[in-house]
Design a protein around this motif. Sequence first.
Motif, short mmCIF file in Angstrom:
data_model
loop_
_atom_site.label_atom_id
_atom_site.label_comp_id
_atom_site.label_asym_id
_atom_site.label_seq_id
_atom_site.Cartn_x
_atom_site.Cartn_y
_atom_site.Cartn_z
N PRO A 1 -22.02 8.86 -23.40
CA PRO A 1 -21.75 9.50 -22.43
C PRO A 1 -22.55 10.13 -21.25
O PRO A 1 -23.72 10.70 -21.81
CB PRO A 1 -20.94 10.75 -23.16
CG PRO A 1 -20.57 10.23 -24.34
CD PRO A 1 -21.68 9.16 -24.92
N ILE A 2 -22.46 10.19 -20.12
CA ILE A 2 -23.02 10.49 -19.15
C ILE A 2 -22.40 11.71 -18.14
O ILE A 2 -21.34 11.44 -17.70
CB ILE A 2 -23.84 9.63 -18.11
CG1 ILE A 2 -24.41 8.71 -19.08
CG2 ILE A 2 -24.64 10.22 -17.18
CD1 ILE A 2 -25.15 7.40 -18.16
N LEU A 3 -23.14 13.01 -18.18
CA LEU A 3 -22.51 13.99 -17.57
C LEU A 3 -23.28 14.28 -16.25
O LEU A 3 -24.60 14.69 -16.65
CB LEU A 3 -22.49 15.35 -18.40
CG LEU A 3 -21.68 16.55 -18.06
CD1 LEU A 3 -21.03 17.29 -19.04
CD2 LEU A 3 -22.44 17.38 -17.07
N ILE A 4 -22.83 14.08 -15.18
CA ILE A 4 -23.78 14.34 -13.95
C ILE A 4 -24.00 15.89 -13.50
O ILE A 4 -22.93 16.85 -13.63
CB ILE A 4 -23.12 13.46 -12.80
CG1 ILE A 4 -23.43 12.17 -12.92
CG2 ILE A 4 -23.86 13.82 -11.29
CD1 ILE A 4 -22.88 11.17 -11.68
N LEU A 5 -25.24 16.41 -13.25
CA LEU A 5 -25.43 17.72 -12.59
C LEU A 5 -25.51 17.29 -11.07
O LEU A 5 -26.37 16.58 -10.60
CB LEU A 5 -26.58 18.33 -12.93
CG LEU A 5 -26.60 18.83 -14.51
CD1 LEU A 5 -27.92 19.56 -14.60
CD2 LEU A 5 -25.53 19.80 -14.68
N SER A 6 -24.80 18.00 -10.17
CA SER A 6 -24.85 17.52 -8.63
C SER A 6 -24.77 18.82 -8.08
O SER A 6 -24.00 19.79 -8.52
CB SER A 6 -23.84 16.47 -8.35
OG SER A 6 -22.65 17.18 -7.97
#
Length: 230
Positions: A76-81
């Motif tokens: 799982p990859i959780l993006i910070l933007s």
Amino acid sequence: MDNFFVLVVDDDKEIRDVIEIYLKNEGVTVLKAKDGMEALEIINEHPIHLIIMDLMMPRLDGIAATYKIREKKNIPILILSAKSEDSDKILGLHMGADDYVTKPFNPMELVARVKSQLRRYVTLGTYEGIKKVIDLRGLILDKAGKEVAVHGEPVKLTPIEYKIVELLMTNAGRVFSINEIYERVWKEPGYNAENTVAVHIRKIREKIEIDPKNPTYLKVVWGIGYKMEK
């Protein structure tokens, strides 16, 4: 969330450190990388169960890193933007990211998102799981029964000794520093923990090793820490 490893990838050290503080309070082991290239190196060397990925980074940005990770792994990859990166955020989701959090973020919201992704990862079966029974050449750990045996002979461990054995056997082959062991088992900062951990390691060896002075299971890696030999 014990026994989970989360990789935080961000070129801002302060953000990496803040996220680490909150996740460690939940029992998570946090690894950190300052860019996508360093993240790929860590993923190849350590078991990772979730990645928190910044988008704008030097050398290899979050979009490119997500693409490369998805070629081989389903972590799982959780993006910070940042809000100005909405188009990149959408591209990241198309590339295979699972969720996103907008900067500036609420740390508790981030922790909740991490917990949700880890639950889904386990529930949907994409995660190989933490085995309930681990067998390392005759050293048996039964997590359901909280029991340890050596070649069929039960071993009586104290609760602390059991937690150390469980940590090391669950992550067999991985070296844990003394501070890491203390923080994961005692749930306190590992200041001046050398003697405390060493005493428990010695007692564990006396119970599981045929020759405690020449251990075959619980090994010391000089200058680094301890590991359970695979």
